[in-house]
Design a protein around this motif. Sequence first.
Motif, PDB file in Angstrom:
ATOM      1  N   SER A  44      16.337  39.314  24.766  1.00  0.00           N
ATOM      2  CA  SER A  44      16.239  39.451  26.219  1.00  0.00           C
ATOM      3  C   SER A  44      15.098  40.376  26.623  1.00  0.00           C
ATOM      4  CB  SER A  44      17.565  39.917  26.818  1.00  0.00           C
ATOM      5  OG  SER A  44      17.958  41.101  26.214  1.00  0.00           O
ATOM      6  N   ASN A  45      14.494  41.037  25.648  1.00  0.00           N
ATOM      7  CA  ASN A  45      13.297  41.832  25.933  1.00  0.00           C
ATOM      8  C   ASN A  45      12.011  41.123  25.525  1.00  0.00           C
ATOM      9  OD1 ASN A  45      13.822  44.764  26.994  1.00  0.00           O
ATOM     10  ND2 ASN A  45      15.534  44.248  25.661  1.00  0.00           N
ATOM     11  N   GLY A  46      12.132  39.892  25.077  1.00  0.00           N
ATOM     12  CA  GLY A  46      10.931  39.112  24.764  1.00  0.00           C
ATOM     13  C   GLY A  46      10.395  39.314  23.360  1.00  0.00           C
ATOM     14  N   PRO A  73       8.443  38.262  37.335  1.00  0.00           N
ATOM     15  CA  PRO A  73       9.346  39.208  38.006  1.00  0.00           C
ATOM     16  C   PRO A  73      10.181  38.522  39.078  1.00  0.00           C
ATOM     17  CG  PRO A  73       7.059  39.557  38.680  1.00  0.00           C
ATOM     18  CD  PRO A  73       7.032  38.546  37.582  1.00  0.00           C
ATOM     19  N   PRO A  74      11.410  38.976  39.239  1.00  0.00           N
ATOM     20  CA  PRO A  74      12.205  38.465  40.351  1.00  0.00           C
ATOM     21  C   PRO A  74      11.497  38.738  41.681  1.00  0.00           C
ATOM     22  CG  PRO A  74      13.562  39.742  38.848  1.00  0.00           C
ATOM     23  CD  PRO A  74      12.139  39.963  38.441  1.00  0.00           C
ATOM     24  N   GLN A  78      14.229  42.858  33.034  1.00  0.00           N
ATOM     25  CA  GLN A  78      14.550  41.928  34.131  1.00  0.00           C
ATOM     26  C   GLN A  78      13.424  40.933  34.400  1.00  0.00           C
ATOM     27  OE1 GLN A  78      15.048  43.662  38.029  1.00  0.00           O
ATOM     28  NE2 GLN A  78      13.016  44.578  38.045  1.00  0.00           N
ATOM     29  N   ASP A  79      12.221  41.227  33.907  1.00  0.00           N
ATOM     30  CA  ASP A  79      11.077  40.354  34.158  1.00  0.00           C
ATOM     31  C   ASP A  79      10.899  39.295  33.078  1.00  0.00           C
ATOM     32  OD1 ASP A  79      10.297  41.875  36.503  1.00  0.00           O
ATOM     33  OD2 ASP A  79       9.886  43.468  35.053  1.00  0.00           O
ATOM     34  N   ALA A 106      19.444  34.494  33.321  1.00  0.00           N
ATOM     35  CA  ALA A 106      20.404  33.847  34.228  1.00  0.00           C
ATOM     36  C   ALA A 106      19.746  33.682  35.589  1.00  0.00           C
ATOM     37  CB  ALA A 106      21.662  34.694  34.336  1.00  0.00           C
ATOM     38  N   SER A 107      19.888  32.495  36.176  1.00  0.00           N
ATOM     39  CA  SER A 107      19.132  32.217  37.395  1.00  0.00           C
ATOM     40  C   SER A 107      19.563  33.099  38.555  1.00  0.00           C
ATOM     41  CB  SER A 107      19.249  30.755  37.775  1.00  0.00           C
ATOM     42  OG  SER A 107      20.611  30.446  37.918  1.00  0.00           O
TER      43      SER A 107
END
Length: 439
Positions: free
Chosen positions: A121-123, A385-386, A415-416, A431-432
Motif C-alpha cells: 500500500s506504500n508502492g 492524490p485524492p 494515501q496517494d 479503495a475508491s
Amino acid sequence: MKLYRATLMHTPESPFTAPDALQVQEDGGLLVEEGRILASGPYAQVRANHPRAEVVDLRGGVLLPGFIDTHVHYPQVRVLGGLGMQLLEWLDKNTLPEEARLSDDAYARAVAREFLSALRSNGTTTALVFGSHYASAMDIFFSEAAQTGLRVVAGQVVSDRLLRPELHTTPERAYAEGKALIERWHGVGRALYAVTPRFSLSASEGLLDACAALMTEFPDVRFTSHLNENPREVEAVRELFPTARDYLDTYERAGLVTRRSVLAHNVHPADRELAVMAAHRCSAAHCPCSNSALGSGLFPLKRHLQAGVHVSLGTDVGGGTGFSLLKEGLQAYFMQQLLGAQGVPLGPAHLLYLSTRAGAEALDLGDLTGDFGVGKAFDAVYLRPPQGTTLDTVLNHADGPERMLADLFTLGTQQDVAQVWVGGDAVYRRASSEQEVGV
Ligand SMILES: Nc1nc2[nH]cnc2c(=O)[nH]1
Ligand SMILES: [Zn+2]
C-alpha cells in the motif's frame, strides 16, 4: 496486451553520474505483455504501432517504477513509533521482546500479513527484508509473500550472543536451517534468499563462517547485515573483534562482502571500509528516517560517492518511521541539506533514482526491475492524490514534470498510492471511497 497511458517518469541511469538522467513522457505509453514492457514512448506513437492493445487510461496521475526498499524488518511492523532511544537501548527495550513473539506461528503470520500489506500500500514492489530469528516464521513469511505477488529478498536472521537467549542459535543450526530455507524458497516465484546475520555485535566468528558456508554453497543468494550504525555499537564491535581492522573487516574476513551484499546504515565509516566496499561492489542501504529517529547520525553520502560505493535507500522499519520511500527520499534530502558543504545537493531525479533503480542495482536485479526500459518487468506505482488534498493542489499548479516529482516526494504519502503492479499483476488498488477528500 495492455497499453498504460500516463505521465511516466523514470531514471534508467544514475543522476549521480549521468546528466539528464530523469526521463519523462508527459503523455506516455507503456505496452505490457506477459508482465514485461514491450514498448514505450509517446502515447500516440505506441498507440499507432499497437492499435489493438487494450488501453489503461491513467491520465491525471504519475506512473513511476515500483519502489525498492533495501532495508526493512518484517518482525518490527508493530514496534514502529518507539521514539526517544538510541540503537542498543531501542533493541533491548522496544524491539527484541517483540521479535521473540514470532516464535508463535499464529503471531508470525499476522505480523507477516500486516508487513506485506504495508509494503504494497506504500508502492513498494521489491524489498530486501530482514527476517525473523525463527525458521518457521520465515516459512510463514515466504508463503504469505508468494500470495501477494511482491518481489522479496529475505532471510532468517541469525545471532548467537548478546541479544536474549530465545533469539540465539548456533553456527550448526544456522547453517542447517538456512540451507533448508534456501532449498525451499530461493528462486521460487518472486522470492530470493538473503543470508542475514543480525550484526557482528551479536555474531561469533563461527556464526559468520556458517553464513559464509551458505554463500559458498549457494553463490547467487544475497547477503545483508548492519554496519557502522551507531558509535556505541561500533565501539562494542571493536572490543569483540580485537584483531579486526574495523567493523567491515568482521564481515570481510569471513568472505561476506560481495557484489550481492547490502550493508545497512554505514553512518560512521572509515576510509578503508569505503574503499573495500567499492572494490567489492557491495552496496550501502541508507536509512535516513531511522538514522534520525535513533539519533544515529548524518549519512556521509558524499564520501560514499567519492569512494565509488553504490548507495540505495531503506526504510528500516521499525527503527525508521514507516514504509514510504517517498518520505525516505525526502528525509535523505533534508539530511544532505543539513550537512551543508559536506552534503550532496539532491534533486528530484536523485530521490527517484535512490528509491527505484538504485535498489534494483543493489540487489543485482537491474536487468529485471527498477525502471521502465523495454524488456523490464512492469513493476509500477501509480501516484494520484485524492482530490482536494494539498498534493493535488500543488501538482495542478506545478510548472513542469521535475517540479511535479519534487512535489510527490515532498507531500506524497500512502494515501496517494492509487495502484501498484508487479510483473504486470495488479497487487494493490486503493479503495475508491478514499479517493475523494474534502470535496
Ligand atoms: N536499525 C537497526 N539496527 C540494528 N542493528 C542490529 N539490529 C538492528 C535493528 O533491528 N535495527
Ligand atoms: Zn535495520
